[in-house]
Design a protein around this motif. Structure first.
Motif, short mmCIF file in Angstrom:
data_model
loop_
_atom_site.label_atom_id
_atom_site.label_comp_id
_atom_site.label_asym_id
_atom_site.label_seq_id
_atom_site.Cartn_x
_atom_site.Cartn_y
_atom_site.Cartn_z
N PRO A 131 1.00 -1.19 -0.44
CA PRO A 131 0.00 0.02 0.00
C PRO A 131 0.59 1.41 0.13
N LYS A 132 0.29 2.44 -0.61
CA LYS A 132 1.08 3.45 -0.53
C LYS A 132 1.60 3.62 0.82
N GLY A 133 2.25 4.75 1.24
CA GLY A 133 3.05 4.97 2.47
C GLY A 133 3.31 4.31 3.31
N SER A 134 3.13 2.37 2.66
CA SER A 134 3.89 1.60 4.26
C SER A 134 5.25 1.37 3.72
N MET A 135 5.94 1.07 4.68
CA MET A 135 7.32 1.34 4.67
C MET A 135 8.01 0.30 3.38
N LEU A 136 7.45 -0.48 3.18
CA LEU A 136 7.80 -1.24 1.44
C LEU A 136 7.20 -0.96 -0.22
N ALA A 137 6.38 0.44 0.21
CA ALA A 137 5.67 1.34 -0.75
C ALA A 137 6.62 1.41 -1.93
N ALA A 138 8.14 1.84 -1.47
CA ALA A 138 8.71 2.46 -2.53
C ALA A 138 10.07 1.07 -3.11
N ALA A 139 9.78 -0.13 -2.81
CA ALA A 139 10.15 -1.14 -3.51
C ALA A 139 9.47 -0.69 -4.63
N GLN A 140 8.28 -0.62 -4.58
CA GLN A 140 7.94 -0.83 -6.12
C GLN A 140 8.30 0.31 -7.23
N ASN A 141 8.62 1.19 -7.11
CA ASN A 141 9.57 2.23 -7.21
C ASN A 141 11.41 1.55 -7.63
N PRO A 142 11.58 1.54 -9.17
CA PRO A 142 12.81 1.09 -9.04
C PRO A 142 13.66 2.07 -8.84
N GLU A 143 13.13 4.25 -8.91
CA GLU A 143 14.28 4.87 -8.60
C GLU A 143 14.74 5.26 -6.82
N SER A 144 13.85 4.72 -6.52
CA SER A 144 13.34 4.81 -4.84
C SER A 144 14.95 4.16 -4.20
N GLY A 145 15.75 3.05 -5.40
CA GLY A 145 16.65 2.43 -4.69
C GLY A 145 16.77 1.65 -3.57
N VAL A 146 14.93 1.32 -3.48
CA VAL A 146 14.79 0.24 -2.28
C VAL A 146 14.50 -1.45 -3.06
N VAL A 147 15.48 -1.97 -2.56
CA VAL A 147 14.80 -3.50 -2.91
C VAL A 147 14.86 -4.50 -1.79
N ILE A 148 13.12 -5.75 -2.25
CA ILE A 148 13.26 -6.75 -1.29
C ILE A 148 14.27 -7.45 -1.70
N GLU A 149 15.16 -7.85 -0.59
CA GLU A 149 16.27 -8.98 -1.53
C GLU A 149 16.17 -10.00 -0.76
N HIS A 150 15.26 -10.50 0.24
CA HIS A 150 15.10 -11.44 1.13
C HIS A 150 14.07 -11.43 1.81
N VAL A 151 12.35 -12.20 2.02
CA VAL A 151 11.51 -12.50 2.80
C VAL A 151 11.33 -13.90 2.77
N ALA A 152 11.14 -13.67 4.29
CA ALA A 152 10.99 -15.45 4.80
C ALA A 152 10.10 -15.15 5.89
N TRP A 153 9.40 -16.36 6.86
CA TRP A 153 8.14 -16.48 6.91
C TRP A 153 8.33 -17.06 8.51
N ASP A 154 7.32 -16.70 9.37
CA ASP A 154 8.37 -17.40 10.93
C ASP A 154 6.24 -17.12 10.97
N PRO A 155 5.94 -18.15 12.18
CA PRO A 155 4.63 -17.78 12.87
C PRO A 155 4.14 -16.38 13.62
N VAL A 156 5.43 -15.95 14.12
CA VAL A 156 5.49 -14.22 14.61
C VAL A 156 4.91 -13.55 13.77
N ALA A 157 5.47 -13.28 12.89
CA ALA A 157 5.48 -11.95 11.65
C ALA A 157 6.26 -12.72 10.32
N ARG A 158 5.68 -12.76 9.16
CA ARG A 158 6.79 -11.79 7.94
C ARG A 158 8.14 -11.27 7.74
N ILE A 159 9.38 -11.62 7.83
CA ILE A 159 10.13 -10.34 7.66
C ILE A 159 10.66 -10.29 6.63
#
Length: 337
Positions: A131-159
């Motif tokens: 969603p717009k305004g969320s922490m990882l919204a910038a990752a959807q814009n290539p010019e932001s420099g934010v790149v999601i490199e790794h996603v891991a699941w745990d019953p507590v939360a998604r990291i």
């Protein structure tokens, strides 16, 4: 994908409005339960099936699922766990109640085809849109420099672990989190988030105190400025990317016990990104423990000069909770005791 957004309400009318806006999305969670109810009702209405047997297998299956979901999420992640659960349900239906009518056979074949296609195109099927305004919204814009490199699941939360550009204190909403030392800020190269909300910076630490110069300007160092103990023994609850541990190292803590509840975070620190974090993870003064902080304190006889909890009341569970009331016991009198 639905843009749920983020709601901050300060009055009862605003809360009611946000609740109404979220209602259509919240009702999506009711669909699986509705079908389970239809199935159970159909079984109970059959005169050929004993009621006791139906309730027995219903309760036994629920208990088994409650236990199975924890290792399933930890090992497979939520996406593949959902596919696996559908395979088990469909396989059980075909085994114990094989379709005999043409329409039932067509529906069963269609379900098999859907599962095959879902597995083949899982990357596209489970692609996340933030969603717009969320922490990882910038990752959807290539010019932001934010790149999601790794996603891991745990019953507590998604990291999620992301590569980020250095934050700017001039535009940072809370500059006390990062300080103003530009040389230090250049080492802010990774960020850990939980469910796209709670975040911690993962500083590129080379094992020297010079690489931490500037961390004393952040709010996380307040306890070390205040203490009169020259080389304190510190306890950190909620490790994340290790910022609190680095703060303790910068202030010459003699011993640092770091308690982290999320197994996915521990695996990232010790295995997946070990080369990035090893300078402090392998420091002999640091003892990383996977446990719940309050339980750890309740079961240890040790005493600490500093106990640091940096934002353990995160928004990590809020987006998925869909306004479900969840009691929180982090900051009760008993917890502080």
């Amino acid at each position: 994908p639905a843009d749920a957004g983020a709601y901050q309400v300060g009055s009862r009318p605003a809360f009611v409005l946000a609740l109404v806006q979220m209602f259509p999305l919240a009702l999506l969670y009711a669909i699986p339960f509705a079908f389970c109810g239809f199935i159970l009702g159909a079984l109970l209405s059959s005169p050929e099936l004993p009621t006791r047997r139906i309730y027995f297998f219903d309760l036994a299956g629920s208990a088994l699922g409650a236990f199975a979901v924890i290792p399933a999420i930890a090992e497979l992640g939520v996406e593949w766990s959902a596919v696996a659960a559908c395979v088990v349900l469909l396989g059980g239906a075909l085994l114990f109640a094989p379709p005999t009518r043409p329409l039932a056979r067509v529906l069963a074949a269609s379900a098999v085809l859907v599962l095959i296609l879902s597995s083949a195109f899982a990357d596209r099927l489970f692609e996340m849109t933030y969603p717009k305004g969320s922490m990882l919204a910038a990752a959807q814009n290539p010019e932001s420099g934010v790149v999601i490199e790794h996603v891991a699941w745990d019953p507590v939360a998604r990291i999620e672990l992301s590569r980020i550009p250095p934050p700017d204190p001039d535009t940072m909403l809370y500059p006390s989190i990062i300080g103003e030392n530009r040389t230090f800020l250049a080492r802010f190269r990774r960020m850990l988030t939980q469910n796209n909300y709670a975040f911690t910076y993962a500083v590129d630490y080379d094992g020297t105190k010079d690489s931490l110069r500037g961390i004393e300007e952040t709010i996380y160092s307040a306890a070390y400025h205040a203490t009169s103990v020259p080389r304190p023994q510190a306890l950190v609850i909620g490790v994340g990317g290790g910022f609190d541990i680095l703060t303790a190292l910068a202030f010459d803590a003699s011993d640092i016990t770091a308690v982290e509840i999320n197994g996915a975070t521990v695996r990232i620190l010790t295995r997946t990104y070990r080369d990035y974090f090893r300078k402090w993870v392998e420091d002999p003064r640091v003892h990383l423990v996977q446990s719940e902080g309050r339980h750890f304190l309740e079961t240890t006889d040790r005493r600490f000069d500093i106990i640091q909890l940096s934002g353990t009341d995160s928004y990590s569970g809020t987006p998925g909770a869909a306004h479900v009331f969840s009691e929180n016991y982090l900051y009760t009198t008993e917890a502080f005791d």
